[in-house]
Design a protein around this motif. Structure first.
Motif, PDB file in Angstrom:
ATOM      1  N   VAL A 244     -39.479 -44.504 -49.508  1.00  0.00           N
ATOM      2  CA  VAL A 244     -38.887 -44.281 -48.190  1.00  0.00           C
ATOM      3  C   VAL A 244     -39.618 -43.173 -47.443  1.00  0.00           C
ATOM      4  O   VAL A 244     -39.902 -43.296 -46.235  1.00  0.00           O
ATOM      5  CB  VAL A 244     -37.377 -43.944 -48.339  1.00  0.00           C
ATOM      6  CG1 VAL A 244     -36.819 -43.458 -47.014  1.00  0.00           C
ATOM      7  CG2 VAL A 244     -36.614 -45.164 -48.833  1.00  0.00           C
TER       8      VAL A 244
ATOM      9  N   LEU B 208     -41.470 -43.639 -43.848  1.00  0.00           N
ATOM     10  CA  LEU B 208     -41.063 -42.828 -42.702  1.00  0.00           C
ATOM     11  C   LEU B 208     -42.223 -41.991 -42.167  1.00  0.00           C
ATOM     12  O   LEU B 208     -42.410 -41.867 -40.955  1.00  0.00           O
ATOM     13  CB  LEU B 208     -39.890 -41.924 -43.093  1.00  0.00           C
ATOM     14  CG  LEU B 208     -38.547 -42.617 -43.343  1.00  0.00           C
ATOM     15  CD1 LEU B 208     -37.503 -41.617 -43.829  1.00  0.00           C
ATOM     16  CD2 LEU B 208     -38.059 -43.313 -42.063  1.00  0.00           C
TER      17      LEU B 208
ATOM     18  N   ILE C  96     -43.563 -42.297 -38.346  1.00  0.00           N
ATOM     19  CA  ILE C  96     -43.411 -41.165 -37.420  1.00  0.00           C
ATOM     20  C   ILE C  96     -44.767 -40.642 -36.954  1.00  0.00           C
ATOM     21  O   ILE C  96     -44.990 -40.373 -35.770  1.00  0.00           O
ATOM     22  CB  ILE C  96     -42.602 -40.031 -38.094  1.00  0.00           C
ATOM     23  CG1 ILE C  96     -41.171 -40.523 -38.356  1.00  0.00           C
ATOM     24  CG2 ILE C  96     -42.584 -38.781 -37.220  1.00  0.00           C
ATOM     25  CD1 ILE C  96     -40.342 -39.551 -39.170  1.00  0.00           C
TER      26      ILE C  96
END
Length: 893
Positions: free
Chosen positions: A270, A274, A278
């Motif tokens: 995860v 992410l 981002i």
């Protein structure tokens, strides 16, 4: 005196420190739940399976093609289970798994040819998706329909899965080794990510979890070897090491560890996703440079280069500058001081009688560069003829056969059978004017022609139809120019393909090496042998030109098997023509092919074998002859292309006028036939240059207008019963469709059927083994004296109790063991029978360790207690898999 320090010793039953204190037990770990340590093997098998299937499906996702998913799932599961069961402590399970693996290896070996073409398909699809040049592989796959690609690729993936599963099993089952697992699986991941392709997400997640899990196990387990071979986990803290020696405590720790690993794997995945979303992370610019370098390497990659990097396994070795040859050496020139022969048999040939020399063409190359001959590379834009030939049900290699068939429809082709023994296993060896598609094989054993040049060998035994040009020479017409004078059209597509191929040949096979010595030789032939200063092709026939070239070599050069090495930095042709002036067949074939091009004839370099008609020996029952073609028959020659006639041999090596200077007289004529007998069959033809097909024969009738195109006289394709029938059944499309028809429905499951059949046989063996073991147990309990029967009762009682977990593996006495078993019975709330276990144990110790007599009454009591333990204690607690395990693994029921 300094006291000698006692080193610590690690044992499976405890830890002995330097001061002699034995710690028999474990560091206390409080865990709420326990985990059965016996399931750890099944977890390892599952880990192996997940790593294998994720890697396989990830590779499939990069190919953008359909692969039989059932095949991948089955073999991933089957091999993971087999590798896991081979670790079993039970011999019957271990040997059964080994048997399945042996059957699987046999299956792989039997499918090696299909697997090879599957590899070509996989690489071709990978390069196609990456928009990289793949013309080299396009040649390998010539004649195979794209319909067959999934079947062939699926066969390759069986081997791929086997190798991946072997590595995964080594990393997850036989040792906990993260680097090994990463090395096995990560390259597949990078093969797609290198081009920016996204693999299936579930394969990424599964593979990532496997990596993290094995990495965590590896870190925890890296000092296990110091702890004793039965220890699975070890914790290392600087110089102090603590070991978990109890299976129970290991199992407790394992349960907690797996929860931690699952959470850690999810969190890391995860976080990475992410972070990428981002930050918009992209690869550094340096990766672009690496990608460019690899792309360049792929673009310049050639299977010919790979082949030349290794000596053919049957082509001999360089020993003291002398090369022992057994066929072809791939057009490499001037690298060795000479050649020698060991008398080995290269080919077995069965053929009807033929006249002149039979040339068996193998390796074919058209590009001379850097002292070697390599095949012409055909890209998609240049191949304007293959589709037309395919629509006309012909391969380009069948061109000369087809043109003869059109002109001489009443001729019956001969049939030759070839067995490749010591010769190179890369090429088909066939006479000129052969119908390659009539090889007598099918499926993956059918020969595969390249788009151009040679035909690849798929089976070491094959048969071909071909025309013996001597039959045409008897019509007092020269070959091959006579064929070109009148060739009736057969189909628009085929004639269009013939014209396109002729144009292609004139473009690709006319390049002449820049050589001063070659120019000098050309001018000398013009002046001394043709008597002119300026050459006009239309003024001369091919026979006159080839004869002039041959006479030039005969007058100025010497044939030898030991010409010496071409000096470093020297061009082979320059050195041979200007300085060396001697050589063997490869030398004359090379210079001859270049000279033919200078005289306006497309030509190329050929390696193969020659068979003299005198070598035929005695005929067989059906008037055919069997010839053992020795390595001394290995030969190289040039071949020339005549429009509307095809390719034919051009012999320029001195001493090869229907002869072979390397053979002894006995080898040339096994029957010791006299010269008179040899001349009886052809009194009207005078041969100056012995070549199969008469390419260099001089006859009394000179062809008229031999350079002009053929007329358009029609001929019924079906008029020749032999040729037409064979052609219609053996074209590219029919070969490819037969692969699909015969294999697509059941071929992908062949390995599954073989494995299942093997499992049935193994199952039968297990049943027989169980029957033998049960009979042995009953015999030991019922036969013999009371002492031996009492000991047998005790031994089998321990085996029965082990089935329900009542056992102790520590090195203790039998009486202590009985006490431990009694305690475990009480823990499992089977107190009513604990006294029976103790009674049998004490009686067995009495029988084994003393001279006391075991009475019949004592034995009967022990037997009755044994039956109660067997049927009242153990059997009710067994069900399902445990009962099967008791019956067929332990063989106790």
């Amino acid at each position: 005196m300094k006291k000698k320090r006692i080193k610590s010793k690690n044992k499976d039953i405890g830890f002995i420190s330097s001061n002699g204190i034995c710690i028999d037990g474990d560091i206390l770990m409080n865990c709420e739940r326990e985990h059965n340590s016996g399931s750890f093997l099944w977890f390892q098998i599952l880990l192996t399976f997940v790593a294998t299937i994720c890697t396989a499906f990830m590779a499939v996702s990069f190919l953008d093609m359909e692969i039989y998913k059932t095949t991948i799932i089955y073999y991933s599961a089957m091999l993971s289970l087999v590798f896991g069961l081979m670790k079993s402590s039970h011999k019957i399970i271990k040997f059964s798994a080994l048997g399945v693996m042996i059957l699987h290896v046999i299956y792989l070996v039997s499918r090696i040819s299909t697997i090879k073409y599957g590899l070509f398909v996989v690489i071709d699809r990978y390069l196609s998706r990456a928009n990289q040049p793949n013309s080299t592989l396009g040649v390998q796959l010539s004649g195979i329909s794209t319909i067959d690609y999934p079947y062939l690729a699926s066969n390759f993936f069986v081997l791929f899965i086997t190798l991946v599963c072997l590595g995964a099993a080594a990393a997850c089952l036989y040792r906990i080794d993260f680097p090994l697992l990463f090395i096995i699986t990560f390259p597949v991941f990078e093969l797609g990510m290198y081009w920016g392709w996204e693999p299936s997400m579930w394969t990424v997640i599964g593979l990532f979890i496997c990596w993290v899990t094995v990495l965590a196990l590896h870190i925890i387990n890296h000092t296990t070897n110091k702890a004793g071979r039965k220890n699975t986990f070890a914790v290392h803290e600087r110089k102090r090491t603590f070991y978990f020696t109890s299976e129970k405590q290991k199992a407790c720790f394992y349960n907690v560890f797996m929860e931690f690993t699952a959470i850690l794997s999810s969190l890391v995945l995860v976080v990475i996703m992410l972070f990428s979303a981002i930050t918009g992370f992209t690869r550094p610019e340096s990766f672009a440079k690496y990608r460019h370098d690899i792309s360049t390497a792929v673009s310049n990659f050639s299977l010919t280069d790979l082949r030349n990097a290794f000596s053919d396994y049957d082509g001999g070795f360089d020993l003291f500058g002398i090369k022992t040859v057994g066929g072809t050496n791939g057009g490499v020139l001037g690298k060795t001081a000479g050649i020698s022969f060991n008398g080995s048999t290269a080919l077995k040939v069965v053929t009807p009688k033929f006249s002149n020399t039979l040339y068996l063409r193998g390796y074919v190359a058209g590009v001379y560069n850097d002292n070697s001959w390599t095949p012409v590379d055909v890209n998609g834009n240049e191949d304007t003829f293959s589709d037309d030939f395919e629509q006309g049900k012909i391969w380009v290699q069948d061109l000369d056969y087809d043109l003869i068939q059109r002109k001489y429809a009443d001729l019956t082709p001969a049939q030759i059978s070839v067995s490749v023994l010591g010769a190179s296993k890369k090429f088909v060896y066939a006479p000129y004017a052969s119908l390659y598609s009539s090889d007598g094989n099918s499926d993956d054993k059918k020969m595969r022609p390249t788009t151009e040049s040679y035909v690849k060998l798929s089976s070491t035994k094959y048969s071909l139809y071909y025309f013996d040009p001597s039959l045409i020479e008897e019509r007092l017409e020269a070959l091959p120019e006579a064929i070109a004078t009148e060739v009736p059209a057969l189909s628009v597509n085929k004639d269009r393909g013939v014209d396109a191929y002729s144009e292609f040949v004139h473009q690709k096979y006319m390049d002449v090496s820049k050589s001063d010595e070659l120019d000098k030789a050309y001018k000398e032939i013009l002046n001394e042998y043709l008597g002119v200063d300026i050459y006009h092709k239309g003024d001369w026939t091919y026979e006159e030109i080839s004869t002039a070239i041959k006479n030039y070599f005969s007058d100025n050069f010497t044939y030898t098997l030991e010409p010496g090495v071409t000096p470093k930095g020297e061009d082979f042709i320059d050195y041979f023509l200007g300085t060396q002036k001697e050589g063997y067949c490869s030398y004359f074939a090379t210079a001859g092919a270049e000279l033919l091009r200078m005289f306006g004839y497309p030509s190329r370099y050929v390696e193969g074998y020659v068979v003299l008609n005198s070598q035929l020996g005695e005929p067989e029952d059906d008037s055919t002859y069997e010839v053992s073609v020795k390595d001394k028959c290995a030969h190289a020659w040039a071949e020339v292309f005549i429009d509307n006639a095809g390719w034919y041999p051009a012999e320029f090596t001195p001493g090869y006028d229907n002869d072979n200077p390397n053979l002894t007289q006995q080898e040339k004529d096994p029957k010791e036939v006299t010269t008179t007998k040899n001349t009886e069959s052809k009194p009207t033809t005078t041969t100056q240059n012995g070549g199969q097909g008469g390419t260099t024969s001089v006859v009394t009738k000179k062809p008229a207008n031999s350079s002009k195109a053929s007329t358009t006289k029609k001929t019924n394709f079906a008029s020749n019963g032999h040729g037409a029938g064979v052609m219609s059944d053996a074209g590219k499309t029919s070969v490819s469709s037969r692969i699909t028809e015969n294999n697509s429905d059941h071929g992908s499951f062949a390995g599954i059927f073989i494995t299942l059949g093997g499992l049935l046989l193994i199952g039968f063996g297990i049943v027989v083994h169980r029957d033998i073991k049960v009979k042995k147990m009953r015999s030991e309990l019922s036969n013999g004296d009371n002492r031996s029967r009492t000991v047998a009762v005790y031994r089998y009682m321990l085996k029965y109790l082990k089935l329900i977990g009542i056992a102790d593996s520590r090195n203790i006495t039998d009486l202590q063991l009985c006490d431990r078993l009694t305690e475990k019975c009480q823990e499992m709330q089977i107190n009513d029978f604990s006294h029976m276990i103790k009674y049998i144990g004490e009686l067995a110790v009495k029988a084994e360790m003393s001279n006391s007599v075991i009475s019949d009454e004592e034995l009967e009591t022990a037997l009755s207690y044994f039956e109660i333990v067997k049927d009242k204690i153990v059997l009710p607690k067994l069900s399902g898999a445990k009962l099967l395990n008791a019956k067929f693994v332990y063989c106790l029921y």
